[in-house]
Design an enzyme around this catalytic site. Structure first.
Site, PDB file in Angstrom:
ATOM      1  N   PHE A 533       0.845  -1.197   0.000  1.00  0.00           N
ATOM      2  CA  PHE A 533       0.000   0.000   0.000  1.00  0.00           C
ATOM      3  C   PHE A 533       0.880   1.246   0.000  1.00  0.00           C
ATOM      4  O   PHE A 533       1.893   1.307   0.709  1.00  0.00           O
ATOM      5  CB  PHE A 533      -0.887   0.063   1.250  1.00  0.00           C
ATOM      6  CG  PHE A 533      -1.868  -1.046   1.379  1.00  0.00           C
ATOM      7  CD1 PHE A 533      -3.184  -0.885   0.958  1.00  0.00           C
ATOM      8  CD2 PHE A 533      -1.505  -2.270   1.940  1.00  0.00           C
ATOM      9  CE1 PHE A 533      -4.111  -1.917   1.096  1.00  0.00           C
ATOM     10  CE2 PHE A 533      -2.418  -3.295   2.079  1.00  0.00           C
ATOM     11  CZ  PHE A 533      -3.725  -3.122   1.647  1.00  0.00           C
ATOM     12  N   ASP A 534       0.483   2.225  -0.785  1.00  0.00           N
ATOM     13  CA  ASP A 534       1.005   3.564  -0.587  1.00  0.00           C
ATOM     14  C   ASP A 534       0.356   4.124   0.680  1.00  0.00           C
ATOM     15  O   ASP A 534      -0.738   3.699   1.058  1.00  0.00           O
ATOM     16  CB  ASP A 534       0.668   4.436  -1.791  1.00  0.00           C
ATOM     17  CG  ASP A 534       1.082   5.882  -1.584  1.00  0.00           C
ATOM     18  OD1 ASP A 534       2.249   6.121  -1.238  1.00  0.00           O
ATOM     19  OD2 ASP A 534       0.220   6.770  -1.743  1.00  0.00           O
ATOM     20  N   LYS A 535       1.020   5.056   1.344  1.00  0.00           N
ATOM     21  CA  LYS A 535       0.457   5.582   2.591  1.00  0.00           C
ATOM     22  C   LYS A 535      -0.486   6.758   2.333  1.00  0.00           C
ATOM     23  O   LYS A 535      -1.687   6.670   2.584  1.00  0.00           O
ATOM     24  CB  LYS A 535       1.567   6.029   3.548  1.00  0.00           C
ATOM     25  CG  LYS A 535       1.009   6.565   4.887  1.00  0.00           C
ATOM     26  CD  LYS A 535       2.102   7.077   5.797  1.00  0.00           C
ATOM     27  CE  LYS A 535       2.595   8.449   5.411  1.00  0.00           C
ATOM     28  NZ  LYS A 535       1.602   9.533   5.662  1.00  0.00           N
TER      29      LYS A 535
END
Length: 855
Positions: A533-535
């Site tokens: 996941f990107d944050k």
């Protein structure tokens, strides 16, 4: 062209305002493609004195030219000048064998790179504009009743979309290299629905089904008359012949078409078996064969039509007309004539006719048809409609609306941002249609299996026909046994098992606002156990918030917040708005704010001002460490370190010679994120990894809050790509969830790229393999759960289809009659189709629905 053959394409390298092969934007382009599943090598060639070429080595069995072009278009490269693609529909569903043979015919046309035809009748062709002989493609397409509309070549003299020219060359992101696709697809509803069945006739699309029913009636009547013995001897034979004529009409029609095309398909084999039974005097068994085969064939078409109609329903959501404001009144016009900048009136409970922004009125809009959101979204007007439609992707969700969604109780004035053919709904329908026609890895396997299996069966049948030479039995017995084996071994169920499941899965996902681009991503998402996941904007809200206020001894929170609000309200820094908004929420309403003067920015550190005649500094702790006599008191330094350990971005406030305290700001996790991570673990996802450019402490804090298994911080964009590659090497398949813009290279290098909030975003729709149309993380477990259910259905169908063949072949060799073999054969075909159609009833994006699909 063999699907396992590796292909090399050399393409003119065209990027907006980029002509230098050493430009970093070209590195981004290569990074977007390199490492992509199916892409073996990407490099730039610079022939002496000639323009640079982008050279791609890829496997067309894994990735299509259309997908490559989407990925390249995501950062602005134009490949439309050389390649075109056609997407259309046959007027009715096709049998799996007919679809496959028609695709083979299209691929045989010189200049056609790829051609896929789905059982639902979707046709997708990728071809070179200059290499395809004029009329050859059009002739083949029209032969199955589809409307051929060639893709228009881009006009170099025509003005480009404003967004395509928004090339901020210094530090450009992928969003800056945006390219508006110039595809003109066949959107005419006449090419999609409303035609007769492919086997139409006097009874319309149900003609074949009615003929099959008549064959059954004749068969039953003949059997009853024969058993009773009360009628003339010729009557049962006449009734069986009637069953032959009704049951064999369409089978004979297809068999003759196949023979004219020099193909020996299953329809031909069934007809031969029926004629053989008649030659042996087994009229009843031959009639039973043709009745059940035609019944299964027609019911298969009927069932596949159900999945097809579920997809076509998407295209019918937008209204056909709209009320456009003209002066003081309104005028009803076709939706296709709307232009960007037109203002349309949307009355209560009506469907919205176009993508646009609200310029007047308030209401709630049901966006489920596009984004899958179950709760209506409140809408309010923007201040400047013209500016908003120029940056439609970045307009706040509270003011952006989409074609096909349903207005609530209030009337709205909407300024059109996109033409009808370019709306989010139209593009979703187009992409779902393309996804239907793309074959999944399992479907490619079954095709390869059939190419070996069918000749082997024919060889076995020939040997069995000669069994009378070595066995003490008449030729009639050997011939009958061979015909029974021929029926038993025909892989009808295998041919339909995978495409029916993929089509149903893609249709079900699209109905809930999840766009899955084909069977490959659908199967891969169902089999992987690692998701990255990107944050920012994915696991978090993407908006910093004031989370902590720590005051020094002798200072009240109200005093500290009053100073912070007074100073930061003059700043345009992104954190300033969060501090002001959060401070006002915490500050008592009766509190008075001091006046701040001479507000100045401290580059890279914070801000300073004069409040009540004293200098005020709101800055990072390091600023005070650098200044003489400004070191933080021990208790404040300790509180600041505690906030940093918890993942906060901190600032210290000092007024005059006195420290007032410290404040902590954090991009807060989405409220749904912890529950989503728990659902994904229940679904069998073992590794939940966050990759972020923030410092490791912030990344660790977010990971602890939402329940991730691992967090990696301090990553540059190219390091995110390397992280994805390393995850793939160590754990096999991995998905990457991001916003589809800045995360495009990492998403492209993942096995499955998943974009959130893709509605209205060209880049997200192009860069992703799976697009979650709403900005709702809760759609992710639904997508994973549906993919796992689809993969399970595909496995079940394969076991059924192969298992029945494995049992029937030896059974018929050892004496099972044709009638029983046909019963099991056609029964298995219907079973796999019905099993696949169960996916259309898969529950929506709820914890209870998704969590049941634990692997």
């Amino acid at each position: 062209m063999s699907k396992t053959e590796r292909v090399r394409l050399e393409l003119p390298l065209i990027l907006p305002q980029v002509d230098d092969p050493a430009d970093p934007c070209i590195d981004r382009l290569v990074g977007l493609l390199q490492g992509r599943p199916g892409v073996e090598k990407v490099h730039v060639k610079t022939p002496g004195g000639a323009p640079p070429l982008l050279c791609l080595h890829y496997d067309p069995g894994v990735i299509t030219v259309a997908r490559l072009r989407e990925l390249v278009d995501a950062i602005g490269a134009q490949l439309t000048e050389r390649f075109a693609h056609y997407v259309g529909r046959a007027p009715a569903p096709l049998h799996a064998r007919h679809a496959r043979s028609f695709a083979d015919q299209l691929r045989a046309i010189p200049g056609v790179l790829e051609a896929e035809v789905s059982t639902a009748g979707c046709i997708r062709v990728e071809y070179e504009r200059t290499a395809v002989p004029p009329g050859s493609l059009e002739e083949r397409i029209r032969a199955v009743g589809a409307t051929f509309t060639p893709e228009k070549s881009p006009d170099p003299a025509s003005p480009r979309d404003d967004r395509a020219d928004r090339h901020m060359h210094s530090g450009a992101t992928h969003a800056d290299h945006r390219h508006e696709p110039n595809h003109e697809h066949d959107e005419d509803k006449a090419g999609h629905a409303g035609h007769d069945h492919a086997h139409g006739g006097i009874f319309g699309e149900h003609t074949e089904l009615i003929f099959a029913g008549l064959a059954g009636v004749f068969l039953l009547a003949g059997w009853l008359v024969e058993r009773s013995g009360a009628a003339a001897e010729w009557l049962p034979l006449a009734l069986y012949i009637g069953a032959y004529l009704c049951g064999g009409f369409f089978t004979t029609k297809e068999a003759l078409e196949n023979l004219r095309a020099r193909r020996f398909e299953i329809d031909t084999l069934m007809l031969v078996a029926a004629v053989g039974a008649a030659a042996l005097g087994q009229w009843a068994e031959g009639a039973l064969l043709l009745f059940l085969f035609s019944l299964g064939h027609s019911l298969e078409h009927f069932a596949m039509g159900s999945a097809r109609r579920a997809i076509e329903a998407l295209a019918e959501l937008a209204p056909e007309t709209a009320f456009v404001r003209r002066g003081d009144g309104t005028e009803e016009v076709p939706v296709g004539t709307l232009e960007p900048g037109d203002v349309v009136l949307v009355k209560p409970n009506e469907r919205l006719p176009a993508d646009g922004v609200v310029v007047k009125g308030t209401s709630s809009v049901n966006q489920a048809p596009v984004t899958g959101e179950s709760v209506p979204v409140d809408k309010s007007p923007v201040a400047d409609g013209r500016a908003a439609i120029g940056a439609f992707d970045r307009v706040d969700a509270a003011s952006r609306v989409f074609a096909g969604t349903i207005n609530g109780a209030g009337a709205l004035d909407v300024m059109v941002a996109r033409r009808a053919a370019q709306s989010t709904m139209a593009r979703v329908v187009q992409m779902v249609a393309e996804a239907e026609a793309q074959r999944s890895p399992t479907q490619q396997f079954t095709d390869r299996f059939e190419r070996i299996f069918v000749p082997a069966v024919l060889a076995l049948v020939c040997l069995l026909m000669l069994a009378f030479v070595v066995l003490d039995e008449p030729f009639a017995d050997s011939f009958y046994r061979a015909m029974a084996v021929l029926v038993a071994a025909s892989p009808c169920a295998l041919a339909i098992s995978v495409p029916s499941a993929v089509l149903s899965g893609v249709a079900r996902a699209g109905r809930s606002g999840v766009l899955v681009k084909g069977g490959g991503p659908l199967e891969n998402l169902g089999s992987l156990n690692s998701i990255a996941f990107d944050k920012t904007g994915t696991l978090t809200e993407g908006k910093p918030k004031l989370t902590d206020v720590v005051v020094a001894p002798g200072v009240s929170e109200a005093e500290l917040l009053a100073v912070v609000i007074a100073v930061e309200s003059h700043s345009d820094h992104p954190l300033a708005a969060a501090l002001v908004a959060g401070g006002r929420e915490r500050l008592p309403t009766e509190a008075t704010l001091p006046a701040a003067e001479d507000v100045r920015s401290i580059t890279g550190r914070g801000v300073q001002a004069i409040v009540d005649g004293q200098a005020v500094h709101i800055a990072k702790p390091v600023f005070f460490d650098e200044g003489a006599g400004m070191r933080l008191p021990p208790e404040l330094a300790e509180a600041n370190e505690r906030l940093v350990r918890d993942g906060r971005t901190t600032m210290v406030v000092r007024q005059g010679e006195r420290f007032l305290g410290a404040i902590g700001v954090m991009d807060t996790p989405r409220p749904a994120a912890p529950a989503v991570m728990a659902q994904l673990r229940e679904l069998g996802i073992e590794r939940l990894v966050m990759i972020s450019g923030d410092n490791q402490q912030v990344a660790d804090a977010v990971a602890r809050t939402v329940g991730l298994t691992e967090a990696r911080g301090d990553l540059m964009p190219e390091q995110k790509v390397e992280t994805i590659k390393s995850l793939r090497e160590r754990h096999g398949k991995v998905a990457m969830v991001g916003d589809g813009v800045n995360d495009a290279p990492a998403m492209a290098n993942a096995t499955v790229g998943i974009a959130m909030g893709a509605a209205g975003s060209d880049v997200a729709l192009e860069a992703a393999d799976v697009a979650l149309m709403s900005d709702d993380l809760a759609q992710l477990p639904f997508a994973v759960g549906l993919s796992r259910r689809t993969r399970r259905v595909i496995k079940q169908n394969l076991w059924v289809s192969l298992g029945v063949v494995a049992v029937l072949i030896p059974a018929t060799i050892f004496g099972l009659n044709i009638g029983t073999a046909v019963l099991f054969h056609e029964g298995s075909t219907l079973l796999v189709v019905v099993n696949a159609l169960r996916l259309l009833a898969y529950p929506g994006a709820t914890k209870e629905g998704a969590a049941r699909e634990v692997t």
